[in-house]
Design a protein around this motif. Structure first.
Motif, PDB file in Angstrom:
ATOM      1  N   HIS A   1      61.747   5.328  -3.910  1.00  0.00           N
ATOM      2  CA  HIS A   1      60.404   5.659  -4.388  1.00  0.00           C
ATOM      3  C   HIS A   1      59.590   4.373  -4.356  1.00  0.00           C
ATOM      4  O   HIS A   1      60.150   3.267  -4.470  1.00  0.00           O
ATOM      5  N   TYR A  46      55.930   2.214  -5.614  1.00  0.00           N
ATOM      6  CA  TYR A  46      54.885   2.102  -6.611  1.00  0.00           C
ATOM      7  C   TYR A  46      53.877   1.046  -6.188  1.00  0.00           C
ATOM      8  O   TYR A  46      54.254   0.014  -5.622  1.00  0.00           O
ATOM      9  N   PRO A  90      51.898   0.479 -13.029  1.00  0.00           N
ATOM     10  CA  PRO A  90      52.243   0.949 -11.676  1.00  0.00           C
ATOM     11  C   PRO A  90      51.853   2.411 -11.476  1.00  0.00           C
ATOM     12  O   PRO A  90      51.754   3.189 -12.432  1.00  0.00           O
ATOM     13  N   LEU A  94      52.893   5.719  -8.840  1.00  0.00           N
ATOM     14  CA  LEU A  94      53.807   6.241  -7.822  1.00  0.00           C
ATOM     15  C   LEU A  94      53.009   6.640  -6.585  1.00  0.00           C
ATOM     16  O   LEU A  94      52.082   7.459  -6.670  1.00  0.00           O
ATOM     17  N   TYR A 100      57.565   9.261  -3.162  1.00  0.00           N
ATOM     18  CA  TYR A 100      58.826   9.584  -3.831  1.00  0.00           C
ATOM     19  C   TYR A 100      59.766  10.275  -2.845  1.00  0.00           C
ATOM     20  O   TYR A 100      59.326  10.834  -1.831  1.00  0.00           O
ATOM     21  N   LEU A 132      58.705  -5.897 -11.678  1.00  0.00           N
ATOM     22  CA  LEU A 132      59.176  -4.841 -12.576  1.00  0.00           C
ATOM     23  C   LEU A 132      60.687  -4.929 -12.739  1.00  0.00           C
ATOM     24  O   LEU A 132      61.418  -5.156 -11.771  1.00  0.00           O
ATOM     25  N   TYR A 134      56.682  -1.026 -20.421  1.00  0.00           N
ATOM     26  CA  TYR A 134      56.071   0.243 -20.043  1.00  0.00           C
ATOM     27  C   TYR A 134      57.055   1.388 -20.314  1.00  0.00           C
ATOM     28  O   TYR A 134      58.259   1.253 -20.037  1.00  0.00           O
ATOM     29  N   TYR A 157      66.670  13.131  -7.767  1.00  0.00           N
ATOM     30  CA  TYR A 157      65.756  12.064  -8.155  1.00  0.00           C
ATOM     31  C   TYR A 157      64.355  12.289  -7.587  1.00  0.00           C
ATOM     32  O   TYR A 157      64.191  12.590  -6.402  1.00  0.00           O
ATOM     33  N   TYR A 158      63.341  12.067  -8.450  1.00  0.00           N
ATOM     34  CA  TYR A 158      61.952  12.277  -8.057  1.00  0.00           C
ATOM     35  C   TYR A 158      61.029  11.119  -8.394  1.00  0.00           C
ATOM     36  O   TYR A 158      59.833  11.193  -8.142  1.00  0.00           O
ATOM     37  N   GLY A 159      61.530  10.057  -8.979  1.00  0.00           N
ATOM     38  CA  GLY A 159      60.691   8.904  -9.257  1.00  0.00           C
ATOM     39  C   GLY A 159      59.932   9.003 -10.558  1.00  0.00           C
ATOM     40  O   GLY A 159      59.912  10.042 -11.222  1.00  0.00           O
ATOM     41  N   MET A 160      59.309   7.892 -10.943  1.00  0.00           N
ATOM     42  CA  MET A 160      58.574   7.788 -12.207  1.00  0.00           C
ATOM     43  C   MET A 160      57.107   8.113 -11.933  1.00  0.00           C
ATOM     44  O   MET A 160      56.377   7.267 -11.404  1.00  0.00           O
ATOM     45  N   ASP A 161      56.693   9.315 -12.283  1.00  0.00           N
ATOM     46  CA  ASP A 161      55.399   9.793 -11.820  1.00  0.00           C
ATOM     47  C   ASP A 161      54.243   9.549 -12.782  1.00  0.00           C
ATOM     48  O   ASP A 161      53.084   9.711 -12.412  1.00  0.00           O
ATOM     49  N   VAL A 162      54.530   9.190 -14.018  1.00  0.00           N
ATOM     50  CA  VAL A 162      53.470   8.878 -14.971  1.00  0.00           C
ATOM     51  C   VAL A 162      53.922   7.673 -15.797  1.00  0.00           C
ATOM     52  O   VAL A 162      55.072   7.628 -16.251  1.00  0.00           O
ATOM     53  N   TRP A 163      53.009   6.715 -15.980  1.00  0.00           N
ATOM     54  CA  TRP A 163      53.320   5.491 -16.716  1.00  0.00           C
ATOM     55  C   TRP A 163      52.345   5.319 -17.879  1.00  0.00           C
ATOM     56  O   TRP A 163      51.160   5.660 -17.761  1.00  0.00           O
TER      57      TRP A 163
END
Lengths: 108, 126
Positions: free
Chosen positions: A33, A35, A43, A45, A48, B45, B95, B110-116
């Protein structure tokens, strides 16, 4: 410990194509993925599961996987794309989450 | 609107403790994995910890294991990070991030971190 390796910097002129690579032994087995992070911001995204793009991300952002190396491609780079880019994946034990060291994209 | 609001950071002496919180809104918190990720000044990060949707699976980066504890209260829509035995090298922006990944049986998707969240600053110094 598992590592993802990115080039520290990439520079391109506006309108050109930027390619940022990320290498890791577990990438053939695990999705990557990507960022984007601009100064002072959290960050975001941008890619993905190697090549999927969130709906709000411009089409000029794309991703690909060629085994132990994944690539983020930005076609027709714009000044607003200048930022740090990080890849992210998981190790072979499915235990540890790892970020690459980050790549600073400079738009000349 | 989906929102993650991190809080609890501050100045703490070496060896001290802090508890970070991440209050979420705009989505069904109990359906999502969550992470803490940190970023030291001028650095990249670094993943800190992950918790699955019901809090039954926890993971930590090696340098935080035994000192940090991640937890969640799905009734309060809040994620936590208890940090003990803090060191100068723990100084960073912390974060919280939502992860759309999920597990079916023994397989993780797995789909990743979509909102921070916006981050909360922790400074460890005497």
């Amino acid at each position: 410990s598992y590592e993802l390796t990115q080039p520290p910097s990439v520079s391109v002129s506006p309108g050109q194509t930027a390619r940022i690579t990320c290498s890791g032994d577990a990438l053939p087995k695990h999705y990557s993925h990507w960022y984007q992070q601009k100064p002072g911001q959290a960050p975001v995204l941008v890619i993905y599961r190697d090549s999927e793009r969130p709906s709000r991300i411009p089409e000029r952002f794309s991703g690909s996987n060629s085994g132990t190396t994944v690539t983020l491609t930005i076609s027709g780079v714009q000044a607003e794309d200048e930022a740090d880019y990080y890849c992210h994946s998981t190790d072979n034990t499915d235990t540890y989450v790892v970020f690459g060291g980050g790549t600073k994209l400079t738009v000349l | 609107e989906v929102q993650l609001v991190a809080s609890g950071g501050g100045l703490v002496q070496p060896g001290g403790s802090l508890r970070l919180s991440c209050a979420v809104s705009g989505f069904t918190f109990s359906s999502y994995w969550m992470h803490w990720v940190r970023q030291a000044p001028g650095k990249g990060l670094v993943w800190v910890s992950r918790i699955n949707s019901d809090g039954s699976r926890l993971s930590y980066a090696d340098s935080m294991k035994g000192r940090f504890t991640i937890s969640r209260d799905n009734a309060k829509n809040t994620l936590y990070l208890q940090m003990n035995s803090l060191r100068a090298e723990d100084t960073a922006v912390y974060y919280c991030a939502r992860d759309a990944s999920f597990r079916v049986g023994v397989i993780d998707y797995y789909y990743g971190m979509d909102v921070w969240g916006q981050g909360t600053t922790v400074t460890v110094s005497s």
